[in-house]
Design an enzyme around this catalytic site. Structure first.
Site, PDB file in Angstrom:
ATOM      1  N   SER A 128      14.531   5.181  56.869  1.00 50.01           N
ATOM      2  CA  SER A 128      15.630   4.468  56.233  1.00 50.01           C
ATOM      3  C   SER A 128      15.097   3.238  55.480  1.00 50.01           C
ATOM      4  O   SER A 128      14.226   3.375  54.629  1.00 50.01           O
ATOM      5  CB  SER A 128      16.670   4.100  57.303  1.00 50.01           C
ATOM      6  OG  SER A 128      17.851   3.682  56.699  1.00 50.01           O
ATOM      7  N   ASN A 132      14.620   9.816  55.641  1.00 51.32           N
ATOM      8  CA  ASN A 132      16.029   9.394  55.522  1.00 51.32           C
ATOM      9  C   ASN A 132      16.154   8.094  54.732  1.00 51.32           C
ATOM     10  O   ASN A 132      16.842   7.166  55.154  1.00 51.32           O
ATOM     11  CB  ASN A 132      16.641   9.200  56.922  1.00 51.32           C
ATOM     12  CG  ASN A 132      16.421  10.402  57.810  1.00 51.32           C
ATOM     13  OD1 ASN A 132      15.367  10.508  58.458  1.00 51.32           O
ATOM     14  ND2 ASN A 132      17.369  11.299  57.830  1.00 51.32           N
ATOM     15  N   HIS A 143      21.349  11.266  59.849  1.00 49.50           N
ATOM     16  CA  HIS A 143      20.482  10.130  59.535  1.00 49.50           C
ATOM     17  C   HIS A 143      19.437   9.841  60.618  1.00 49.50           C
ATOM     18  O   HIS A 143      18.302   9.480  60.309  1.00 49.50           O
ATOM     19  CB  HIS A 143      21.327   8.875  59.296  1.00 49.50           C
ATOM     20  CG  HIS A 143      20.549   7.761  58.660  1.00 49.50           C
ATOM     21  ND1 HIS A 143      19.975   7.880  57.414  1.00 49.50           N
ATOM     22  CD2 HIS A 143      20.235   6.510  59.094  1.00 49.50           C
ATOM     23  CE1 HIS A 143      19.352   6.754  57.107  1.00 49.50           C
ATOM     24  NE2 HIS A 143      19.493   5.919  58.111  1.00 49.50           N
TER      25      HIS A 143
END
Ligand SMILES: Cc1cc2nc3c(=O)[nH]c(=O)nc-3n(C[C@H](O)[C@H](O)[C@H](O)COP(=O)(O)O)c2cc1C
Length: 569
Positions: free
Chosen positions: A98, A122, A240
Site C-alpha cells: 500500500s 496493493n 487489500h
C-alpha cells in the site's frame, strides 16, 4: 497464518524501530498506513528461513519516531534509506504494501543501487478523478473517535473476523496525528511517480488482489508495463490485506520474485563481453591498520583527472582485502610490465604470503610498490563509491614514476605482451626467411622432435626452415599435429642465423603431451647438444637452461654473437 507474536524481535536504531529475523540476502518490508512491522508476520516467518528480513515501523507507527505534520513522501523514503545505512546494508530486496509500496518505489528511483529487487503490493497509481476525490475526502475526514470500521470493511470479507480484529487493534494503537500525516501523503501520492516508473531498472513485481477496489489490478498492470523489468500479478479472491488473508499466495509470488535474476542476461556472457576491452594489468596495494601489506591484481584501472590528479580502480566486495582497502588512508597502483605475468597471477590468488613471494618496497606515501613495474602511482584516498558488487576506490596521486618498460596487456582472459609481439612482427616483416619455433617444457623436460634433414638429428619444434616462411599459426598447427597442447607464454629470442640468414623467432612455454608420438624429452642437465642443428640453437638453449635455473628469463634480439638482451625478471 503463522501468528506467533514477533514484537519481542523489535529493535530501534536512529529513531526507527524494526523487526529483524534471519540471515542471508536482506529483505526490507515496508507496511502501509496505520499498520506496523507485525503486519508482515506471515512473510517474516517464511522468508527469515532464507533471508535477513527487516520489517520497519513507518515513522509515527509502531515504535518509530513520528515525522512533522508537513512531512512528504521523500521523508518516509529517507527513513528507509537511513535504516539501511544504520544496519550497514548496501542493497536489499525491498517490498512495500500500500503506502509502503510508494515508499519502496521512491527508494528504487532515488537510490537504485540500494534496491536489488522491488515488490509493490496493493499500491496505487494514477487514480481516476472519482477515486482521488474519495480518498482525499477520507483523508480530510480523519478525526478522533471516527473509528476504522469503514476502512476495515473495504479491506476484509465478513468471514475474516479474527484478522480484521487484529488489524483493528494495530490501527487503534497508531497515533492519530501520525496516521493522518501518512494518510494525507498516501491520498495525494498516486501521481508522485507519473512518467518516472521507466527509471526502475531492477526486477520489479507489482501485485494486488482481484477484489482490491482502490489498488486495482489495472493499476498494477500499468505500473508493471512502465517499469523496465516489471511484471504484474493478481491474486484471485483477495482484497487489500492479501499479505495476511492470502499469505500463502502472496508468499508464493514473493518467493518467485526473490528468485528472479538480478539482470536479464547471463553474467558470464556479460563478463566475456566486458573482457573484449583490452586493458593493462595492475597490482593495487595498501597497508592494513597493523601495517601488513595487502594487494590484488586489477585491470579496472582508469585515469580520471589531471587537475586534481585522480585515478580509480574497482575492487570486488568478495575480495578478502576489500574492507582493508575501503578503510585505508590510501593505496598504490602498480602498472605491470610485460615481464610480470607471474606477479599478476600471484596477486590474483588468495595466497596469504603474496608479499613474501614478490619484490617490493614502501612508496613515498607509504603504500607498497612492486619492483619492476612499468609505472606506479602512490595515492591518498579521495573517494569511495559503492557500485553494485564492487566499490570504486578513487585515489589522489601523491607521487608517481614510470620506466620505458613495455606494459603487460590483458584481453579476453589472456595476457598480451605487445612489445614482444612487435619485435616478432618486425623480424617477420624483414625480407629474409622466417623460422618460428618454441622452447617447450613438459614435466620439466625439454621437448625436441626428429630432424628429417639429418640422420639422428633433433630440432626444437619449429616451422619455416623449408618451404614458405614460418608463422605463429603454422607453429600452432605443427604442435597440434605432434600431439602437444602448448601455451606459448612469452617470446624468448629474436635473432638472425648468420649461417642461413634466416630470421629466427622463438617462444617459450609449457606443453601437455596428449600422445608421445615422435617427441623426444630431454633433461636439461643432459641435452643431446651434438644432435642439435647449429650453434645458434645450442647457444639459445644454453641461455634458456641457465635462466630457467634462476627462474628469470630475458629476451634476446640480435644475431647469435651480438645482440641485446632485455631483462624480464
Ligand atoms: C587480469 C586480472 C584482473 C583483475 N581485475 C580485478 C579488478 O579490477 N577488481 C577486482 O576486485 N578483482 C580483480 N581481479 C581478481 C582479483 O585479483 C582476485 O579476486 C584476488 O583474489 C583478490 O585478492 P584478495 O581476495 O586476496 O583480496 C583480477 C584478476 C586478474 C587475473
Amino acid at each position: 497464518m503463522p501468528t506467533s507474536a514477533l514484537s519481542h524481535l523489535r529493535k530501534t536504531i536512529g529513531g526507527t524501530s524494526f523487526i529483524e529475523k534471519g540471515e542471508g540476502e536482506p529483505l526490507l518490508l515496508i507496511h502501509g498506513v496505520g499498520l506496523n512491522a507485525e503486519a508482515w508476520a506471515p512473510q517474516i516467518t517464511a522468508f527469515s528461513v532464507t533471508h535477513r528480513v527487516i520489517a520497519l515501523d513507518m515513522a509515527g507507527h509502531g515504535e518509530s519516531q513520528a515525522l512533522p505534520g508537513d512531512a512528504t513522501l521523500d521523508d518516509y523514503v529517507a527513513q528507509a534509506r537511513r535504516l539501511l545505512d544504520d544496519l550497514g546494508i548496501a542493497a536489499a530486496n525491498v517490498a512495500g504494501h500500500s503506502m509502503g509500496g510508494l515508499v519502496a518505489i521512491g527508494l528504487a528511483l532515488s537510490h537504485p543501487q540500494r534496491v536489488k529487487r522491488l515488490a509493490v503490493l496493493n499500491s496505487v497509481h494514477e487514480r481516476s478523478p472519482e477515486a482521488r476525490a474519495a480518498v482525499e475526502a477520507r483523508a480530510s475526514a480523519i478525526a478522533p473517535g471516527l473509528g476504522f470500521d469503514a476502512t476495515l470493511d473495504r479491506w476484509f470479507d465478513a468471514d475474516e473476523e479474527a484478522l480484521r480484529n487484529r488489524v483493528k487493534g494495530w490501527l487503534e494503537q497508531t497515533d492519530l496525528a501520525a496516521y493522518a500525516t501518512a494518510y494525507r501523503i498516501f491520498a495525494t501520492s498516486d501521481r508522485a511517480f507519473a512518467g518516472r516508473l521507466s527509471g526502475i531498472l531492477c526486477a520489479a513485481l507489482f501485485a494486488t488482489g482481484e477484489g482490491d477496489p482502490n489498488s486495482t489490478p489495472a493499476m498494477a498492470e500499468a505500473m508493471a508495463a512502465q517499469s523496465l523489468r516489471g511484471r504484474s500479478a493478481v491474486i484471485p479472491g483477495a482484497r487489500h490485506m492479501m499479505t495476511l488473508t492470502h499469505w500463502q499466495e502472496t508468499n508464493a509470488l514473493l518467493s518467485a520474485w526473490l528468485a528472479e535474476r538480478l539482470s536479464s542476461f547471463d553474467n558470464r556472457e556479460l563478463r566475456t563481453a566486458f573482457g573484449s576491452f583490452m586493458t593493462g594489468v595492475t597490482i593495487v596495494t595498501t597497508s592494513g591498520v597493523d601495517g601488513s601489506p595487502r594487494g590484488f591484481t586489477a585491470n579496472s584501472f582508469t585515469s580520471v583527472s589531471l587537475e586534481p590528479p585522480l585515478l580509480l580502480i574497482c575492487i570486488g566486495k568478495s575480495a578478502a582485502s576489500m574492507d582493508v582497502f575501503r578503510q585505508a588512508r590510501g593505496f598504490a597502483v602498480n602498472i605491470l610490465s610485460e615481464a610480470q605475468k607471474d606477479t599478476s597471477v600471484l596477486f590474483a590468488s588468495k595466497r596469504a604470503d603474496k608479499f613474501d613471494a614478490a619484490r617490493w618496497r614502501p612508496g613515498p606515501f607509504g603504500n607498497p610498490l612492486i619492483e619492476g613495474s612499468a609505472a606506479w602511482f602512490d595515492c591518498a584516498r579521495y573517494q569511495v563509491i559503492d557500485a553494485g558488487d564492487h566499490i570504486i576506490l578513487m585515489g589522489h596521486v601523491e607521487a608517481f614514476s614510470y620506466s620505458d618498460g613495455n606494459p603487460l596487456g590483458y584481453a579476453r582472459g589472456h595476457y598480451i605482451t605487445l612489445g614482444l609481439e612487435q619485435a616478432a612482427v618486425n623480424a617477420a616483416s624483414s625480407t629474409s626467411r622466417t623460422v618460428v619455433g618454441a622452447i617447450l617444457e613438459s614435466d620439466n623436460r625439454l621437448i625436441l622432435l626428429p630432424d628429417p634433414s639429418r640422420p639422428n638429428g633433433l630440432t626444437l619444434p619449429e616451422v619455416g626452415r623449408q618451404g614458405p616462411n614460418g608463422s605463429a599459426s603454422q607453429l600452432h598447427d605443427l604442435l597440434l599435429r605432434e600431439g602437444m597442447d602448448a601455451t606459448l607464454g612469452f617470446l624468448f629470442a629474436v635473432f638472425e642465423n648468420p649461417g642461413t640468414r634466416e630470421q629466427c623467432i622463438y617462444y617459450r612455454g609449457e606443453a601437455l603431451l596428449h600422445a608421445r608420438g615422435r617427441t623426444v624429452l630431454a633433461d636439461f642437465e643432459d641435452i643431446p647438444w651434438d644432435r642439435l642443428p647449429d650453434e645458434p640453437t645450442r647457444s639459445m638453449l644454453r641461455r634458456y637452461a641457465a635462466e630457467r635455473k634462476i627462474g628469470r628469463f630475458k629476451v634476446y634480439s640480435g644475431d647469435h654473437r651480438q645482440g641485446t638482451v632485455k631483462a624480464v625478471d
